[in-house]
Design an enzyme around this catalytic site. Structure first.
Site, PDB file in Angstrom:
ATOM      1  N   GLU A   1      -2.139   5.911  11.288  1.00  0.00           N
ATOM      2  CA  GLU A   1      -2.785   6.553  12.449  1.00  0.00           C
ATOM      3  C   GLU A   1      -1.939   6.281  13.680  1.00  0.00           C
ATOM      4  O   GLU A   1      -2.251   5.399  14.462  1.00  0.00           O
ATOM      5  CB  GLU A   1      -4.164   5.926  12.654  1.00  0.00           C
TER       6      GLU A   1
ATOM      7  N   GLU B   1      -7.162   0.660   0.396  1.00  0.00           N
ATOM      8  CA  GLU B   1      -6.581  -0.272   1.356  1.00  0.00           C
ATOM      9  C   GLU B   1      -7.167  -1.651   1.072  1.00  0.00           C
ATOM     10  O   GLU B   1      -8.332  -1.779   0.685  1.00  0.00           O
ATOM     11  CB  GLU B   1      -6.929   0.158   2.783  1.00  0.00           C
TER      12      GLU B   1
HETATM   13  O1  AHR Z   1     -10.257   2.776   6.622  1.00  0.00           O
HETATM   14  C1  AHR Z   1     -10.246   1.762   7.551  1.00  0.00           C
HETATM   15  C2  AHR Z   1      -9.253   1.995   8.666  1.00  0.00           C
HETATM   16  O2  AHR Z   1      -9.618   3.117   9.392  1.00  0.00           O
HETATM   17  C3  AHR Z   1      -7.854   2.304   8.237  1.00  0.00           C
HETATM   18  O3  AHR Z   1      -7.114   1.180   8.012  1.00  0.00           O
HETATM   19  C4  AHR Z   1      -7.302   3.055   9.400  1.00  0.00           C
HETATM   20  O4  AHR Z   1      -6.328   3.979   9.023  1.00  0.00           O
HETATM   21  C5  AHR Z   1      -8.513   3.676  10.042  1.00  0.00           C
HETATM   22  O5  AHR Z   1      -8.579   3.372  11.377  1.00  0.00           O
END
Ligand code: AHR
Length: 648
Positions: A366, A44
């Protein structure tokens, strides 16, 4: 007798009473097939993971599209931002520099991502789009400035003509500095326009021009990941729907990929990141290419029509969901479609006529509440109708248990998703205690994707320390023992810039020139390099091994080599002896073994950019014909590869 008493007293006094355990592995009994893609990575753009990290571009705000278009730049003399008759319609801003012969100098500096990392002797490719209304030839000086403000390299380029043109030069750095700057000075009297000012190391991963930082990409490769989840995370949802990750904006010529806000650019933990945007230079084409380079299954995540539920919590009405669903369908076409299809053609034009072989897609990150399954259902119908072989991954919410989790799992079963993404950011104690989490999961329902997990040792500020790493190693024995249920697992997040992070712990930390692999990284690597193909039946003292006397274990067969692979964690502060009997060997016998291990008595031990203390070490293992006696070091994780001779 006296001697025996003495030894007994001594061992009690030292508190090192060795315990004798017997562990039995049945090599003829496979209890589950391990998914070859089982252990993977999750990427990410958080903590400057993409722009400023893996994406090797060294210039911040290269297109002048940040809301304050000169963020990252320090102009001097007469420099203005304009968008009249631009070079790139989706990134229209550019700068106009005027040297009227009176001001001392006109030009601008770029600060990079908390500095520009330059290495002595390394080559860097500078490029810029320019034009000039002047009829004469105009001169620019391109300069590398060190962190003391000294210009240590200058190279001139000439600008001619009223039409936009790309100029490229290669500069060799005469110095090493993690916080250098790039300076451009207009030397001739007159006007010059400039856009998309870029600087990349020539030596990127696989030497690609729009490439990745070679050391960071290599670190990913060295994990031997089976699956690659991208591009998030919360960034796929966006702070608002308008700023969700839209993959179509991330493909095609890089100069015309529109800038997007980064969901992590807000004030978080008292740190502000107003300069955190997504250039999309590392976009979906590059993500698919990286999956291919790594030999990992690509796993893209798409927005399901809900913006981050922790933030604006916007919901796309069901009757307006079509463009979102179309984006998901078009993405599958982009990855797998023939070159004659609309999106397959885009992929081919970018240099990859062969399909990327996409097998799965996650819808939503999520998410929670009724709004999620309602929307997921619409996506599922459309994807199943057009691409019945694509596996669909649904979410069980942001935590490992609780209301959202309890509501969503039955919903995921009702919708019949292929896998359910579970996330857990929990304390080390939770990870140890949950090594048996999947022992009693429903074998008939959707499978599990442990899509984001990391052990958070709160008292140490959630450090990437040995305690966190060992607790993950212990927990992962349970993932592997239940490989029939848990099909994929990815630690999170992957990267963090030491000077610009929003979230910890993270698998790999870096500055502008160096990287540090955490103990957690090495745990992932030891699993990734030693996955095996089949789970073998295993018992300790006649019971499950998850947590008995602080021991955790899993056993696997690696069918191609015929080796038996044991992964053993001793979380206690004492050495433990363990006898391992291999049953079901028939005519085979044990001939040799090696142990790759991580060990440290200090729970708080960490690696640093300067020195990695906690790294895997290898030692030979003595074996008997069908058994071995191991002394497990205190606080250790060992992967034992045992070689067998003869035919089965
Ligand atoms: O990994 C960091 C964050 O944690 C991600 O963006 C999210 O999916 C989770 O809350």
């Amino acid at each position: 007798m006296k001697k025996l008493l003495f030894l007994l007293t001594l061992s009690i006094a030292l508190g090192t009473q060795a315990q004798q355990h017997v562990m039995t592995v049945d090599v003829s009994k496979s209890t589950a097939r391990i998914n070859p893609a089982m252990y993977g990575i999750f990427f990410e753009d958080i903590n400057f993971g993409a722009d400023g990290g893996l994406y090797a571009e060294l210039i911040k705000n290269r297109s002048f599209e940040f809301p304050q278009p000169l963020v990252g730049w320090v102009p001097f003399g007469e420099v203005t931002v304009t968008d009249e008759n631009p070079c790139f319609d989706r990134n229209p801003h550019y700068i106009r520099m005027v040297n009227d012969g009176r001001l001392l100098r006109t030009g601008l500096d770029n600060e990079g991502y908390r500095g520009i990392g330059l290495k002595k002797g390394e080559e860097y490719r500078f490029s810029v789009y320019t034009r000039t209304p002047e009829t004469k030839s105009m001169k620019l000086s391109v300069e590398f400035v060190n962190s003391n403000g000294q210009n240590l390299l200058k190279k001139e380029i000439e600008i001619n003509g009223a039409d936009w043109q790309k100029q490229t030069i290669v500069l060799k750095s005469p110095f090493t500095d993690t916080h250098a700057r790039l300076r451009i000075v207009l030397l001739t009297k007159g006007t010059v326009d400039m856009d998309h000012i870029s600087l990349f190391p020539v030596n990127t991963w696989k030497k690609r021009e729009n490439g990745l930082r070679a050391d960071l990409a290599q670190a990913l490769y060295d994990l031997n990941p089976g699956v690659f989840r991208f591009p998030g995370g919360c960034i796929i949802e966006g702070n608002s729907l308008a700023t969700r990750y839209q993959w179509k904006n991330s493909v095609g010529p890089i100069e015309n990929r529109p800038l997007n806000e980064n969901r992590w650019n807000y004030t978080f933990q008292h740190k502000a990141f107003p300069d955190y945007f997504q250039s999309y230079g590392l976009g979906f084409y590059e993500y698919f290419l990286l999956s291919e380079d790594l030999g990992a299954e690509p796993l893209p995540v798409v927005s399901c029509g809900l913006s981050c539920q922790y933030e604006s919590n916007e919901v796309v009405p069901l009757n307006e969901l079509d463009p979102y669903v179309k984006d998901a369908l078009d993405l599958i076409e982009f990855a797998n479609g023939p070159v004659t299809s609309e999106w397959g053609k885009v992929r081919a034009e970018m240099g990859h006529p062969e399909p990327f072989g996409l097998k799965m897609i996650a819808v939503g990150n999520e998410q929670w509440g009724e709004v999620y399954p309602e929307r997921l259902e619409v996506f599922m119908k459309a994807i199943r109708a057009q691409y019945p072989d694509i596996q669909i991954i649904g979410s069980s919410g942001p935590s490992a248990s609780g209301n959202h989790f309890d509501y969503l799992w039955p919903e995921m079963k009702r919708l019949d998703v292929d896998l359910v993404d579970e996330h857990y950011y929990m304390a080390p104690e939770w990870f140890f205690a949950n090594a048996a989490r999947y022992d009693n999961y429903d074998r008939k329902g959707p499978k599990v994707f442990a899509g984001e997990y990391a052990s958070h040792d709160h008292p140490t500020g959630k450090a990437n320390n040995f305690l966190a790493a060992l607790s993950e190693a212990a927990f992962m024995t349970g993932l592997e023992r239940n490989a029939d249920v848990v099909r994929l697992a990815t630690y999170a997040p992957l990267f963090a810039h030491v000077d610009a992070w929003q979230w910890n712990p993270d698998l790999i930390w870096f500055d502008n020139l160096r990287l540090m692999r955490t103990p957690n990284y090495y745990v992932q690597q030891m699993y990734g390099m030693n996955a095996g193909t089949d789970v073998l039946s295993l018992q300790m003292n006649g019971k499950s091994v998850a947590g008995q006397d602080s021991l955790y274990a899993t056993a696997a067969l690696d069918a191609p080599t015929g080796e038996v692979i044991l992964k053993l964690v001793n979380a206690s502060a004492h050495p433990t002896t363990i006898q391992i009997d291999l049953n079901g060997l028939k005519k085979q016998q044990l001939v040799s073994g090696t142990c790759t291990y991580l060990q440290n008595c200090d729970w708080k031990a960490v690696n640093t950019l300067e020195y990695e203390t906690i790294v895997p070490r290898v030692r030979p293992v003595e074996v008997d014909v069908r058994s071995l006696n191991l002394e497990l070091q205190p606080r250790s994780f060992g992967v034992y590869r045992l070689t067998l001779s003869g035919k089965k």
